[in-house]
Design a protein around this motif. Sequence first.
Motif, short mmCIF file in Angstrom:
data_model
loop_
_atom_site.label_atom_id
_atom_site.label_comp_id
_atom_site.label_asym_id
_atom_site.label_seq_id
_atom_site.Cartn_x
_atom_site.Cartn_y
_atom_site.Cartn_z
N ALA A 258 -1.88 -17.12 10.67
CA ALA A 258 -2.47 -17.84 9.54
C ALA A 258 -1.96 -17.24 8.23
N PRO A 259 -2.02 -17.99 7.13
CA PRO A 259 -1.51 -17.47 5.84
C PRO A 259 -2.09 -16.11 5.46
N ALA A 260 -3.40 -15.91 5.67
CA ALA A 260 -4.01 -14.63 5.31
C ALA A 260 -3.44 -13.50 6.17
N GLU A 261 -3.22 -13.78 7.45
CA GLU A 261 -2.64 -12.77 8.35
C GLU A 261 -1.20 -12.47 7.96
N LEU A 262 -0.47 -13.50 7.59
CA LEU A 262 0.93 -13.31 7.20
C LEU A 262 1.02 -12.51 5.90
N SER A 263 0.08 -12.75 4.98
CA SER A 263 0.06 -11.97 3.73
C SER A 263 -0.23 -10.50 4.01
N ALA A 264 -1.20 -10.24 4.91
CA ALA A 264 -1.52 -8.85 5.26
C ALA A 264 -0.33 -8.18 5.94
N LEU A 265 0.36 -8.92 6.80
CA LEU A 265 1.54 -8.37 7.46
C LEU A 265 2.63 -8.06 6.45
N GLU A 266 2.80 -8.94 5.48
CA GLU A 266 3.82 -8.73 4.46
C GLU A 266 3.53 -7.47 3.66
N GLU A 267 2.27 -7.24 3.32
CA GLU A 267 1.88 -6.04 2.58
C GLU A 267 2.12 -4.79 3.42
N GLN A 268 1.74 -4.83 4.69
CA GLN A 268 1.98 -3.69 5.57
C GLN A 268 3.47 -3.43 5.73
N ASN A 269 4.24 -4.50 5.75
CA ASN A 269 5.68 -4.37 5.91
C ASN A 269 6.33 -3.69 4.71
N ARG A 270 5.72 -3.86 3.53
CA ARG A 270 6.24 -3.16 2.35
C ARG A 270 6.02 -1.65 2.48
N GLN A 271 4.89 -1.26 3.04
CA GLN A 271 4.57 0.16 3.18
C GLN A 271 5.32 0.80 4.35
N GLU A 272 5.47 0.04 5.42
CA GLU A 272 6.18 0.54 6.60
C GLU A 272 7.09 -0.58 7.12
N PRO A 273 8.33 -0.64 6.67
CA PRO A 273 9.23 -1.73 7.07
C PRO A 273 9.38 -1.81 8.59
N LEU A 274 9.14 -2.99 9.10
CA LEU A 274 9.30 -3.26 10.53
C LEU A 274 10.09 -4.54 10.74
N PRO A 276 12.40 -7.77 9.17
CA PRO A 276 13.28 -8.16 8.06
C PRO A 276 12.57 -9.14 7.13
N VAL A 277 12.77 -8.96 5.83
CA VAL A 277 12.11 -9.80 4.83
C VAL A 277 12.43 -11.27 5.07
N GLU A 278 13.67 -11.58 5.42
CA GLU A 278 14.05 -12.98 5.62
C GLU A 278 13.28 -13.63 6.77
N GLN A 279 12.88 -12.82 7.77
CA GLN A 279 12.09 -13.37 8.87
C GLN A 279 10.70 -13.79 8.39
N ILE A 280 10.13 -12.99 7.50
CA ILE A 280 8.82 -13.35 6.93
C ILE A 280 8.96 -14.57 6.04
N VAL A 281 10.05 -14.64 5.28
CA VAL A 281 10.29 -15.81 4.43
C VAL A 281 10.38 -17.08 5.27
N GLU A 282 11.04 -17.01 6.42
CA GLU A 282 11.15 -18.17 7.30
C GLU A 282 9.78 -18.64 7.77
N ALA A 283 8.90 -17.67 8.07
CA ALA A 283 7.54 -18.03 8.50
C ALA A 283 6.79 -18.74 7.36
N TRP A 284 6.93 -18.22 6.14
CA TRP A 284 6.29 -18.87 4.99
C TRP A 284 6.85 -20.28 4.77
N LYS A 285 8.10 -20.46 5.04
CA LYS A 285 8.72 -21.77 4.86
C LYS A 285 8.09 -22.78 5.81
N CYS A 286 7.82 -22.35 7.04
CA CYS A 286 7.17 -23.25 8.00
C CYS A 286 5.78 -23.64 7.51
#
Length: 320
Positions: A258-274, A276-286
């Motif tokens: 869900a959007p809220a879960e994806l936002s939380a994942l994106e924030e965690q990914n900034r602190q601990e990269p796991l 690729p940013v482009e993969q998260i962008v693709e999810a947001w595009k969907c």
Amino acid sequence: MENPGLVVHGQAASFSTALRSLVNNPRYSDVCFVVGQERQEVFAHRCLLACRCNFFQRLLGTETGPGVPSPVVLSTVPTEAFLAVLEFLYANSVTLHRYSVKVGSLPILLGVEGQGKLPSVPSTATPLERRIKPRHHHTVHFRFCPQLCLEFVMKVLDVELVCEALQVAVTFGLGPLQERCIAFIEAHSQEALRTRGFLELSATALLPVLRSDKLCVDEAELVKAARNWARVGAAVLERPVAEVAAPVVRELRLALLAPAELSALEEQNRQEPLIPVEQIVEAWKCHALRRGDAAPGAPCRRRRGTLPRDHHRFLDLRFK
């Protein structure tokens, strides 16, 4: 015409019992193995091993000369597994127990490990791979009735054993065992993801798990499990988490979150990269376009255990 004669058979059971009594029996033995990390002495009979097993024929076929022969050291072979191999070679049958397949014994029982020459393990190997192919100059290859043992292992699979069995299957190309392990993990996903064996899977072994549509686990839990797996690998290999995760992280279906879960994942990914940013962008595009085919690189198929979310009706093409 010459009479070919009559073949008379004795009782197989008594013959097997007599030979089984010689397993690890120092009486009449002419070879001693020092087995396992506990360096236990195991006694055997050179002629029997040589005629029953090509490996032992090569190992023991040379003349030892006068005096007492030196013990054969098999420090990387679990004692229980080695004794099971000997029992089968002597008596042509063996009773296997659940403890026979404890950690480290699987490759021996399945006929895929032992002392001969194997290349050293690459620096990218997981802890489990290092146990399967230790950093030693010699490693033994027993051909111990692999089909029978394969059937046994598949019958006794449980949550604690299944990931180790999967790693062995992938490492040594045991297709039927790999299929059975994947099916077991699909049915017991949440429990299997919490085991030590899961954390020690190689990327090659983890890939078919993450690609499965039949996992009984939600994607949010699968992302957490993948992060824990990558953290363990990063600590062991002394490499960044994102680098360890790179071969498998593309199989995570972020668009299912869900959007809220994806936002939380994106924030965690900034602190601990796991991821690729482009993969998260693709999810947001969907999410933005409300189409499961909006980003070809963002798999949107629901797994068996995926919890329902409002946006899934837009992503899952099967329901259009």
